[in-house]
Design a protein around this motif. Structure first.
Motif, PDB file in Angstrom:
ATOM      1  N   PRO A 122       0.805  -1.225   0.000  1.00 20.37           N
ATOM      2  CA  PRO A 122       0.000   0.000   0.000  1.00 20.37           C
ATOM      3  C   PRO A 122       0.838   1.274   0.000  1.00 20.37           C
ATOM      4  CG  PRO A 122      -0.893  -1.577   1.564  1.00 20.37           C
ATOM      5  CD  PRO A 122       0.415  -2.122   1.108  1.00 20.37           C
ATOM      6  N   TRP A 123       1.905   1.302   0.798  1.00 18.74           N
ATOM      7  CA  TRP A 123       2.753   2.490   0.846  1.00 18.74           C
ATOM      8  C   TRP A 123       3.466   2.711  -0.486  1.00 18.74           C
ATOM      9  CZ3 TRP A 123       4.111   6.335   4.452  1.00 18.74           C
ATOM     10  CH2 TRP A 123       3.397   6.289   5.655  1.00 18.74           C
ATOM     11  N   THR A 124       3.879   1.629  -1.129  1.00 17.87           N
ATOM     12  CA  THR A 124       4.532   1.758  -2.434  1.00 17.87           C
ATOM     13  C   THR A 124       3.578   2.364  -3.451  1.00 17.87           C
ATOM     14  OG1 THR A 124       5.947  -0.159  -1.976  1.00 17.87           O
ATOM     15  CG2 THR A 124       5.690   0.490  -4.279  1.00 17.87           C
ATOM     16  N   GLN A 125       2.342   1.871  -3.459  1.00 19.85           N
ATOM     17  CA  GLN A 125       1.351   2.364  -4.418  1.00 19.85           C
ATOM     18  C   GLN A 125       0.980   3.818  -4.151  1.00 19.85           C
ATOM     19  OE1 GLN A 125      -1.872  -0.439  -4.066  1.00 19.85           O
ATOM     20  NE2 GLN A 125      -0.587  -2.176  -4.662  1.00 19.85           N
ATOM     21  N   ILE A 126       0.868   4.189  -2.876  1.00 26.66           N
ATOM     22  CA  ILE A 126       0.417   5.540  -2.534  1.00 26.66           C
ATOM     23  C   ILE A 126       1.525   6.568  -2.708  1.00 26.66           C
ATOM     24  CG2 ILE A 126      -0.376   7.005  -0.625  1.00 26.66           C
ATOM     25  CD1 ILE A 126      -1.921   4.527   0.404  1.00 26.66           C
ATOM     26  N   THR A 127       2.745   6.225  -2.268  1.00 18.86           N
ATOM     27  CA  THR A 127       3.827   7.216  -2.292  1.00 18.86           C
ATOM     28  C   THR A 127       4.644   7.187  -3.574  1.00 18.86           C
ATOM     29  OG1 THR A 127       5.458   5.734  -1.261  1.00 18.86           O
ATOM     30  CG2 THR A 127       4.030   7.017   0.215  1.00 18.86           C
ATOM     31  N   GLY A 128       4.630   6.049  -4.276  1.00 15.67           N
ATOM     32  CA  GLY A 128       5.407   5.950  -5.498  1.00 15.67           C
ATOM     33  C   GLY A 128       6.901   5.897  -5.275  1.00 15.67           C
ATOM     34  N   THR A 129       7.322   5.522  -4.071  1.00 18.57           N
ATOM     35  CA  THR A 129       8.747   5.439  -3.778  1.00 18.57           C
ATOM     36  C   THR A 129       9.102   4.030  -3.319  1.00 18.57           C
ATOM     37  OG1 THR A 129      10.570   6.590  -2.661  1.00 18.57           O
ATOM     38  CG2 THR A 129       8.636   6.074  -1.326  1.00 18.57           C
ATOM     39  N   THR A 130      10.375   3.765  -3.099  1.00 28.35           N
ATOM     40  CA  THR A 130      10.820   2.463  -2.619  1.00 28.35           C
ATOM     41  C   THR A 130      10.433   2.300  -1.153  1.00 28.35           C
ATOM     42  OG1 THR A 130      12.703   2.489  -4.133  1.00 28.35           O
ATOM     43  CG2 THR A 130      12.812   0.964  -2.265  1.00 28.35           C
ATOM     44  N   VAL A 131       9.770   1.198  -0.823  1.00 29.47           N
ATOM     45  CA  VAL A 131       9.310   0.947   0.541  1.00 29.47           C
ATOM     46  C   VAL A 131       9.827  -0.418   0.989  1.00 29.47           C
ATOM     47  CG1 VAL A 131       7.319   0.707   2.073  1.00 29.47           C
ATOM     48  CG2 VAL A 131       7.242   2.347   0.175  1.00 29.47           C
ATOM     49  N   ASN A 132      10.402  -0.463   2.189  1.00 30.40           N
ATOM     50  CA  ASN A 132      10.938  -1.709   2.747  1.00 30.40           C
ATOM     51  C   ASN A 132      10.380  -1.949   4.142  1.00 30.40           C
ATOM     52  OD1 ASN A 132      13.755  -0.476   1.230  1.00 30.40           O
ATOM     53  ND2 ASN A 132      12.985  -2.462   0.599  1.00 30.40           N
ATOM     54  N   TRP A 133      10.328  -3.228   4.505  1.00 26.50           N
ATOM     55  CA  TRP A 133       9.869  -3.624   5.838  1.00 26.50           C
ATOM     56  C   TRP A 133      11.034  -3.583   6.813  1.00 26.50           C
ATOM     57  CZ3 TRP A 133       9.395  -9.334   7.573  1.00 26.50           C
ATOM     58  CH2 TRP A 133       8.828  -9.407   8.855  1.00 26.50           C
ATOM     59  N   LEU A 134      10.835  -2.935   7.961  1.00 25.83           N
ATOM     60  CA  LEU A 134      11.831  -2.879   9.029  1.00 25.83           C
ATOM     61  C   LEU A 134      11.093  -3.118  10.344  1.00 25.83           C
ATOM     62  CD1 LEU A 134      14.948  -2.191   9.083  1.00 25.83           C
ATOM     63  CD2 LEU A 134      14.255  -0.001  10.050  1.00 25.83           C
ATOM     64  N   PRO A 135      11.120  -4.340  10.864  1.00 25.44           N
ATOM     65  CA  PRO A 135      10.307  -4.681  12.035  1.00 25.44           C
ATOM     66  C   PRO A 135      10.634  -3.836  13.266  1.00 25.44           C
ATOM     67  CG  PRO A 135      11.144  -6.651  10.966  1.00 25.44           C
ATOM     68  CD  PRO A 135      11.859  -5.492  10.343  1.00 25.44           C
ATOM     69  N   ILE A 136       9.690  -3.832  14.179  1.00 24.57           N
ATOM     70  CA  ILE A 136       9.825  -3.087  15.425  1.00 24.57           C
ATOM     71  C   ILE A 136      10.976  -3.666  16.240  1.00 24.57           C
ATOM     72  CG2 ILE A 136       8.370  -4.455  16.984  1.00 24.57           C
ATOM     73  CD1 ILE A 136       8.136  -0.654  16.422  1.00 24.57           C
ATOM     74  N   GLY A 137      11.497  -2.882  17.180  1.00 24.19           N
ATOM     75  CA  GLY A 137      12.614  -3.354  17.991  1.00 24.19           C
ATOM     76  C   GLY A 137      12.643  -2.690  19.351  1.00 24.19           C
ATOM     77  N   ALA A 138      13.813  -2.748  19.987  1.00 24.27           N
ATOM     78  CA  ALA A 138      14.019  -2.152  21.306  1.00 24.27           C
ATOM     79  C   ALA A 138      15.521  -2.099  21.562  1.00 24.27           C
ATOM     80  CB  ALA A 138      13.321  -2.967  22.393  1.00 24.27           C
ATOM     81  N   ASP A 139      15.909  -1.352  22.584  1.00 30.53           N
ATOM     82  CA  ASP A 139      17.323  -1.298  22.969  1.00 30.53           C
ATOM     83  C   ASP A 139      17.601  -2.465  23.910  1.00 30.53           C
ATOM     84  OD1 ASP A 139      19.900  -0.766  23.690  1.00 30.53           O
ATOM     85  OD2 ASP A 139      19.497   1.185  24.614  1.00 30.53           O
ATOM     86  N   ILE A 140      17.899  -3.612  23.336  1.00 33.23           N
ATOM     87  CA  ILE A 140      18.131  -4.811  24.138  1.00 33.23           C
ATOM     88  C   ILE A 140      19.527  -4.788  24.758  1.00 33.23           C
ATOM     89  CG2 ILE A 140      18.020  -7.321  24.164  1.00 33.23           C
ATOM     90  CD1 ILE A 140      15.418  -6.000  23.273  1.00 33.23           C
ATOM     91  N   LEU A 141      20.500  -4.292  24.015  1.00 34.61           N
ATOM     92  CA  LEU A 141      21.890  -4.343  24.472  1.00 34.61           C
ATOM     93  C   LEU A 141      22.081  -3.587  25.784  1.00 34.61           C
ATOM     94  CD1 LEU A 141      24.804  -5.209  23.933  1.00 34.61           C
ATOM     95  CD2 LEU A 141      25.085  -3.152  22.524  1.00 34.61           C
ATOM     96  N   ASP A 142      21.562  -2.383  25.868  1.00 37.75           N
ATOM     97  CA  ASP A 142      21.738  -1.580  27.078  1.00 37.75           C
ATOM     98  C   ASP A 142      20.523  -1.599  27.994  1.00 37.75           C
ATOM     99  OD1 ASP A 142      24.330  -0.804  26.417  1.00 37.75           O
ATOM    100  OD2 ASP A 142      23.643   0.931  25.268  1.00 37.75           O
ATOM    101  N   GLY A 143      19.354  -1.966  27.459  1.00 39.25           N
ATOM    102  CA  GLY A 143      18.145  -1.935  28.271  1.00 39.25           C
ATOM    103  C   GLY A 143      17.631  -3.293  28.686  1.00 39.25           C
ATOM    104  N   GLN A 297      19.549 -10.891  19.231  1.00 42.91           N
ATOM    105  CA  GLN A 297      19.765 -11.264  17.837  1.00 42.91           C
ATOM    106  C   GLN A 297      18.646 -10.802  16.912  1.00 42.91           C
ATOM    107  OE1 GLN A 297      21.385 -15.508  17.503  1.00 42.91           O
ATOM    108  NE2 GLN A 297      20.639 -15.475  19.599  1.00 42.91           N
ATOM    109  N   ARG A 298      17.442 -10.660  17.449  1.00 48.35           N
ATOM    110  CA  ARG A 298      16.297 -10.427  16.568  1.00 48.35           C
ATOM    111  C   ARG A 298      15.636  -9.060  16.727  1.00 48.35           C
ATOM    112  NH1 ARG A 298      13.227 -16.257  15.861  1.00 48.35           N
ATOM    113  NH2 ARG A 298      15.137 -17.493  15.596  1.00 48.35           N
ATOM    114  N   PHE A 299      15.776  -8.439  17.900  1.00 50.86           N
ATOM    115  CA  PHE A 299      14.994  -7.231  18.136  1.00 50.86           C
ATOM    116  C   PHE A 299      15.799  -5.985  18.469  1.00 50.86           C
ATOM    117  CE2 PHE A 299      11.452 -10.290  18.991  1.00 50.86           C
ATOM    118  CZ  PHE A 299      10.544  -9.762  18.087  1.00 50.86           C
ATOM    119  N   ASP A 300      17.099  -6.081  18.614  1.00 48.23           N
ATOM    120  CA  ASP A 300      17.829  -4.877  19.017  1.00 48.23           C
ATOM    121  C   ASP A 300      17.741  -3.803  17.932  1.00 48.23           C
ATOM    122  OD1 ASP A 300      20.024  -4.097  21.269  1.00 48.23           O
ATOM    123  OD2 ASP A 300      20.460  -3.122  19.357  1.00 48.23           O
TER     124      ASP A 300
END
Length: 338
Positions: A122-143, A297-300
């Motif tokens: 949907p974002w690609t179609q609406i904005t006409g730009t390159t769109v990539n998935w970047l999953p949610i995360g958190a500061d695991i290393l320090d938090g 490994q997965r969420f930082d």
């Protein structure tokens, strides 16, 4: 380089405020924090923004908590300063109906990252730009935490189903089965202090309650799209098991691991209590160490910032050092036999 972010008034957005600050530090960029908009930009201001973006040499990362924030960020004048590339990161990207008209089929953004995999098309179609998935995360290393010392069996944070919403009733119900329950923590005014307090409470907990937004909705959640929130990543990074009902989304399928969650099979409290009691009795400290290690490994957030830097063809000594520190921590915390 600049990192431009909208600072939200709600404490639930603290982790995103801190993400923007981390991104600026790792990318060795100037941080521009803009207040959450209280009204739409004026018509004259919006018309002025229809002119093509001026190009320059500098790079810019724009972090928008909500799609509608793009309008305020784009109208702030900062994006008209002349950048060689502008990349956006939209957190609650599933609200596609909130993408402002100013972002429709425009060239202001060279690339946009969205945290919901189903938002890419949907974002690609609406904005006409390159769109990539970047999953949610958190500061695991320090938090995060792998602490074996946990004096809270069941912890409640944030949005809950109605039966879990009264902390006093939940405390009494858990106590009747010998479970140590703790409810909402104190919310502090300053973002970093509030987050530090919140993460410290998570690190005391064996199980943290969380339910997907479709089975336990609220006025501010999406009515049809299921998604993983930072609370899941932060809880796992703190070594806790997330108990409740996980969202059925790409992030859950691809990033959660066996043992990360405890499916209670219901949003009701009383039928869930025997399941929690059995799980608490079976809990052991190695579970906290393993969840913290997997979350690294997965969420930082550093993995996400590194992916953005790679897409922007940016490298900094600070980012390199932080990624080396993250990889070293993963090796240092590797459980025996893993």
């Amino acid at each position: 380089m600049k990192v431009i972010s909208s600072v939200q008034r709600s404490s639930g957005w603290t982790t995103i405020t801190l993400l923007a600050r981390m991104a600026a530090r790792l990318l060795e960029a100037e941080l521009v924090e803009l207040p959450e908009p209280v009204s739409r930009p004026s018509l004259s201001h919006r018309l002025a923004l229809r002119a093509p973006r001026r190009r320059g040499d500098e790079s810019c990362l724009v972090i928008a908590p909500d799609p509608k924030d793009l309008s305020a960020l784009m109208s702030s004048g900062h994006l008209r300063s002349g950048y060689g590339q502008v990349v956006g990161l939209v957190i609650d990207s599933f609200w596609e109906d909130r993408i402002p008209m100013i972002a429709h089929r425009r060239s202001d953004f060279d690339r946009i990252f969205v945290t919901d995999a189903d938002s890419v098309d949907p974002w690609t179609q609406i904005t006409g730009t390159t769109v990539n998935w970047l999953p949610i995360g958190a500061d695991i290393l320090d938090g995060g935490s792998a602490s074996p010392d946990r004096d809270v069996d069941v912890r409640r944070f944030g949005r809950q189903p109605s039966e879990w919403d009264d902390d006093k009733l939940s405390f009494d119900a858990c106590a009747s089965l010998g479970l140590r329950f703790k409810g909402r923590p104190e919310i502090l005014a300053e973002a970093h202090v509030d987050q530090t307090n919140y993460l410290a409470e998570l690190a005391r907990s064996k199980f943290v309650l969380a339910f997907n937004n479709l089975e336990a909705p609220a006025s501010y959640t999406h009515p049809t799209r299921d998604y993983l929130t930072p609370r899941w990543a932060e809880s796992l990074g703190a070594g806790a098991v997330v108990a409740g009902r996980a969202p059925r989304c790409a992030t859950s399928r691809e990033f959660l691991w066996p043992g990360a969650t405890l499916d209670l099979g219901t949003i009701e409290r009383d039928p869930a209590l025997p399941i929690l009691r059995e799980a608490v009795n079976a809990w052991n400290p190695s579970m906290a160490a393993y969840n913290n290690w997997m979350a690294l490994q997965r969420f930082d957030w550093r993995w996400r910032i590194s992916a953005i830097a790679e897409a922007m063809d940016i490298s900094t000594p600070t980012l390199d050092a932080e990624m080396a520190r993250l990889r070293a921590a993963i090796e240092d915390r590797r459980p025996a036999g893993s």
